[in-house]
Each structure stands twice: as C-alpha cells, then as structure tokens.
Design a protein around this motif. Sequence first.
Motif, PDB file in Angstrom:
ATOM      1  N   HIS A 129       0.863  -1.187   0.000  1.00 20.41           N
ATOM      2  CA  HIS A 129       0.000   0.000   0.000  1.00 20.41           C
ATOM      3  C   HIS A 129       0.893   1.228   0.000  1.00 20.41           C
ATOM      4  O   HIS A 129       1.890   1.270   0.709  1.00 20.41           O
ATOM      5  CB  HIS A 129      -0.888  -0.002   1.255  1.00 20.41           C
ATOM      6  CG  HIS A 129      -1.678   1.257   1.458  1.00 20.41           C
ATOM      7  ND1 HIS A 129      -2.754   1.591   0.687  1.00 20.41           N
ATOM      8  CD2 HIS A 129      -1.532   2.256   2.350  1.00 20.41           C
ATOM      9  CE1 HIS A 129      -3.256   2.757   1.107  1.00 20.41           C
ATOM     10  NE2 HIS A 129      -2.523   3.175   2.110  1.00 20.41           N
ATOM     11  N   THR A 130       0.573   2.193  -0.793  1.00 17.24           N
ATOM     12  CA  THR A 130       1.277   3.469  -0.771  1.00 17.24           C
ATOM     13  C   THR A 130       0.246   4.586  -0.689  1.00 17.24           C
ATOM     14  O   THR A 130      -0.921   4.399  -1.048  1.00 17.24           O
ATOM     15  CB  THR A 130       2.158   3.681  -2.023  1.00 17.24           C
ATOM     16  OG1 THR A 130       1.326   3.604  -3.178  1.00 17.24           O
ATOM     17  CG2 THR A 130       3.267   2.659  -2.107  1.00 17.24           C
ATOM     18  N   HIS A 131       0.676   5.713  -0.203  1.00 17.77           N
ATOM     19  CA  HIS A 131      -0.196   6.879  -0.119  1.00 17.77           C
ATOM     20  C   HIS A 131       0.683   8.099  -0.362  1.00 17.77           C
ATOM     21  O   HIS A 131       1.679   8.279   0.332  1.00 17.77           O
ATOM     22  CB  HIS A 131      -0.858   6.951   1.263  1.00 17.77           C
ATOM     23  CG  HIS A 131      -1.981   7.914   1.322  1.00 17.77           C
ATOM     24  ND1 HIS A 131      -1.796   9.264   1.463  1.00 17.77           N
ATOM     25  CD2 HIS A 131      -3.320   7.725   1.255  1.00 17.77           C
ATOM     26  CE1 HIS A 131      -2.968   9.869   1.486  1.00 17.77           C
ATOM     27  NE2 HIS A 131      -3.908   8.963   1.367  1.00 17.77           N
ATOM     28  N   PRO A 132       0.349   8.912  -1.350  1.00 24.21           N
ATOM     29  CA  PRO A 132       1.231  10.021  -1.718  1.00 24.21           C
ATOM     30  C   PRO A 132       1.449  11.037  -0.590  1.00 24.21           C
ATOM     31  O   PRO A 132       2.475  11.705  -0.567  1.00 24.21           O
ATOM     32  CB  PRO A 132       0.531  10.673  -2.915  1.00 24.21           C
ATOM     33  CG  PRO A 132      -0.853  10.153  -2.893  1.00 24.21           C
ATOM     34  CD  PRO A 132      -0.842   8.851  -2.174  1.00 24.21           C
ATOM     35  N   TRP A 143       8.451   0.289   5.163  1.00 23.55           N
ATOM     36  CA  TRP A 143       7.532  -0.688   5.757  1.00 23.55           C
ATOM     37  C   TRP A 143       6.070  -0.247   5.626  1.00 23.55           C
ATOM     38  O   TRP A 143       5.231  -0.645   6.423  1.00 23.55           O
ATOM     39  CB  TRP A 143       7.870  -0.960   7.222  1.00 23.55           C
ATOM     40  CG  TRP A 143       9.171  -1.650   7.389  1.00 23.55           C
ATOM     41  CD1 TRP A 143      10.374  -1.064   7.633  1.00 23.55           C
ATOM     42  CD2 TRP A 143       9.428  -3.054   7.289  1.00 23.55           C
ATOM     43  NE1 TRP A 143      11.359  -2.014   7.692  1.00 23.55           N
ATOM     44  CE2 TRP A 143      10.807  -3.250   7.490  1.00 23.55           C
ATOM     45  CE3 TRP A 143       8.624  -4.164   7.040  1.00 23.55           C
ATOM     46  CZ2 TRP A 143      11.405  -4.503   7.458  1.00 23.55           C
ATOM     47  CZ3 TRP A 143       9.223  -5.410   7.016  1.00 23.55           C
ATOM     48  CH2 TRP A 143      10.592  -5.558   7.215  1.00 23.55           C
ATOM     49  N   MET A 144       5.772   0.553   4.597  1.00 21.56           N
ATOM     50  CA  MET A 144       4.407   1.039   4.363  1.00 21.56           C
ATOM     51  C   MET A 144       3.552  -0.090   3.820  1.00 21.56           C
ATOM     52  O   MET A 144       3.990  -0.854   2.959  1.00 21.56           O
ATOM     53  CB  MET A 144       4.438   2.202   3.368  1.00 21.56           C
ATOM     54  CG  MET A 144       3.108   2.824   3.074  1.00 21.56           C
ATOM     55  SD  MET A 144       2.567   3.865   4.410  1.00 21.56           S
ATOM     56  CE  MET A 144       0.994   4.388   3.795  1.00 21.56           C
ATOM     57  N   GLY A 145       2.343  -0.208   4.346  1.00 17.81           N
ATOM     58  CA  GLY A 145       1.414  -1.216   3.864  1.00 17.81           C
ATOM     59  C   GLY A 145       0.164  -1.241   4.702  1.00 17.81           C
ATOM     60  O   GLY A 145      -0.059  -0.379   5.557  1.00 17.81           O
ATOM     61  N   LEU A 146      -0.673  -2.239   4.438  1.00 17.38           N
ATOM     62  CA  LEU A 146      -1.912  -2.420   5.190  1.00 17.38           C
ATOM     63  C   LEU A 146      -1.771  -3.662   6.070  1.00 17.38           C
ATOM     64  O   LEU A 146      -1.763  -4.787   5.563  1.00 17.38           O
ATOM     65  CB  LEU A 146      -3.102  -2.582   4.245  1.00 17.38           C
ATOM     66  CG  LEU A 146      -3.464  -1.372   3.393  1.00 17.38           C
ATOM     67  CD1 LEU A 146      -4.578  -1.728   2.418  1.00 17.38           C
ATOM     68  CD2 LEU A 146      -3.874  -0.193   4.266  1.00 17.38           C
ATOM     69  N   LEU A 147      -1.641  -3.457   7.365  1.00 17.35           N
ATOM     70  CA  LEU A 147      -1.536  -4.566   8.299  1.00 17.35           C
ATOM     71  C   LEU A 147      -2.839  -5.355   8.275  1.00 17.35           C
ATOM     72  O   LEU A 147      -3.919  -4.774   8.418  1.00 17.35           O
ATOM     73  CB  LEU A 147      -1.244  -4.054   9.708  1.00 17.35           C
ATOM     74  CG  LEU A 147      -1.057  -5.110  10.795  1.00 17.35           C
ATOM     75  CD1 LEU A 147       0.100  -6.044  10.471  1.00 17.35           C
ATOM     76  CD2 LEU A 147      -0.830  -4.441  12.145  1.00 17.35           C
ATOM     77  N   PHE A 203      -5.294  -2.008   8.040  1.00 18.59           N
ATOM     78  CA  PHE A 203      -4.818  -0.847   8.781  1.00 18.59           C
ATOM     79  C   PHE A 203      -3.511  -0.318   8.184  1.00 18.59           C
ATOM     80  O   PHE A 203      -2.512  -1.020   8.166  1.00 18.59           O
ATOM     81  CB  PHE A 203      -4.600  -1.213  10.253  1.00 18.59           C
ATOM     82  CG  PHE A 203      -5.814  -1.808  10.899  1.00 18.59           C
ATOM     83  CD1 PHE A 203      -6.882  -1.010  11.267  1.00 18.59           C
ATOM     84  CD2 PHE A 203      -5.894  -3.174  11.116  1.00 18.59           C
ATOM     85  CE1 PHE A 203      -8.013  -1.559  11.847  1.00 18.59           C
ATOM     86  CE2 PHE A 203      -7.022  -3.735  11.700  1.00 18.59           C
ATOM     87  CZ  PHE A 203      -8.090  -2.924  12.057  1.00 18.59           C
ATOM     88  N   ALA A 204      -3.550   0.941   7.737  1.00 13.00           N
ATOM     89  CA  ALA A 204      -2.360   1.553   7.145  1.00 13.00           C
ATOM     90  C   ALA A 204      -1.292   1.739   8.218  1.00 13.00           C
ATOM     91  O   ALA A 204      -1.553   2.301   9.282  1.00 13.00           O
ATOM     92  CB  ALA A 204      -2.723   2.895   6.513  1.00 13.00           C
ATOM     93  N   PRO A 213       0.528   7.197   8.861  1.00 14.06           N
ATOM     94  CA  PRO A 213      -0.848   7.128   8.357  1.00 14.06           C
ATOM     95  C   PRO A 213      -1.835   6.929   9.510  1.00 14.06           C
ATOM     96  O   PRO A 213      -1.667   6.047  10.340  1.00 14.06           O
ATOM     97  CB  PRO A 213      -0.829   5.910   7.430  1.00 14.06           C
ATOM     98  CG  PRO A 213       0.317   5.073   7.891  1.00 14.06           C
ATOM     99  CD  PRO A 213       1.317   6.011   8.481  1.00 14.06           C
ATOM    100  N   LEU A 214      -2.863   7.779   9.554  1.00 10.58           N
ATOM    101  CA  LEU A 214      -3.874   7.708  10.617  1.00 10.58           C
ATOM    102  C   LEU A 214      -5.287   7.610  10.059  1.00 10.58           C
ATOM    103  O   LEU A 214      -6.245   7.731  10.795  1.00 10.58           O
ATOM    104  CB  LEU A 214      -3.791   8.978  11.496  1.00 10.58           C
ATOM    105  CG  LEU A 214      -2.470   9.265  12.166  1.00 10.58           C
ATOM    106  CD1 LEU A 214      -2.513  10.630  12.852  1.00 10.58           C
ATOM    107  CD2 LEU A 214      -2.125   8.174  13.157  1.00 10.58           C
TER     108      LEU A 214
END
Length: 142
Positions: free
Chosen positions: A31-34, A41-45, A49-50, A109-110
């Motif tokens: 998962h990435t978010h600009p 280690w960015m992703g969706l657990l 969950f970001a 990310p929140l």
Amino acid sequence: MTGTRRFALIYGILFLVIGIAGFIPGLVAPHTHPAVAVQSWMGLLLGLFAVNILHNLAHVLFGVWGLAASGSEGAARGYAKATAIIYAVLMVLGLIAAFNLNTLFGLVPLYGNDIWLHALLAAVAAYFGWRRPHEYTTRSAA
C-alpha cells in the motif's frame, strides 16, 4: 492483579504483538499513499490498517510502556489515561485531511480503518483510566 494493571498488561502485549506484526511482510499488504512521506515498511496490516515503520515503532513503544506500567496501580492508571488521550487525538487527526493531519504531517498514516480502531482503543483505555475502583467486601456468614 487489579483490573487496571491487567488492562495495562493486555494492552502492552497487544501493542507489542501488533507493532512486531507490522514488520512481518506476510501480514502487511502492499500500500502506498502520496501524502505519507515515510514509505518504509508502508502497507496495510492484515489488509486493513495503514502502517509504516514509524507507526510500527509507536505500537512497540506503547507495548513496552504498557508492560512496564502493569507493575503498579498508579502507573497502570496513568498509562490508561495517557493512552486514552493520545489515541483520541490520533482518531480526530485521522479525520482531518487538511494540512496532512490524517498522516501526522506525512509521517504516520492515521486514516481509514485506523480511525475507528483508535476510537475503540481510546474508549477502552478511558474506561480503565477514569473508572472508580470497586471496593470488594466480603459477606459475613450468618
């Protein structure tokens, strides 16, 4: 062990496990978010969950803090109150996209499912932080 100390122990264990889980590739979907500048280690657990490296480290720190706080009633109550306040603020920030507040200024990310999870974590922590301890009395045999 009191309910508040047990709360701190359980939250400590859960946060530690969740923090470590964020570093296990099989549990984190790509998962990435600009708006998130820290992509390590960015992703969706669990695909929900970001998270990123800073988010995972925060969970580990809350876990260690909870385990340490479970040693005394006062520390556990302080941990519960602080956790309630911090996660309530994180929940509100997750709702505000302006100024990149929903990514804590591009660091963590929140947004998305993290919002309701942070609300739930804050509510449970508030219960244990501000509840009045029950006084247990024993019944005398008649």
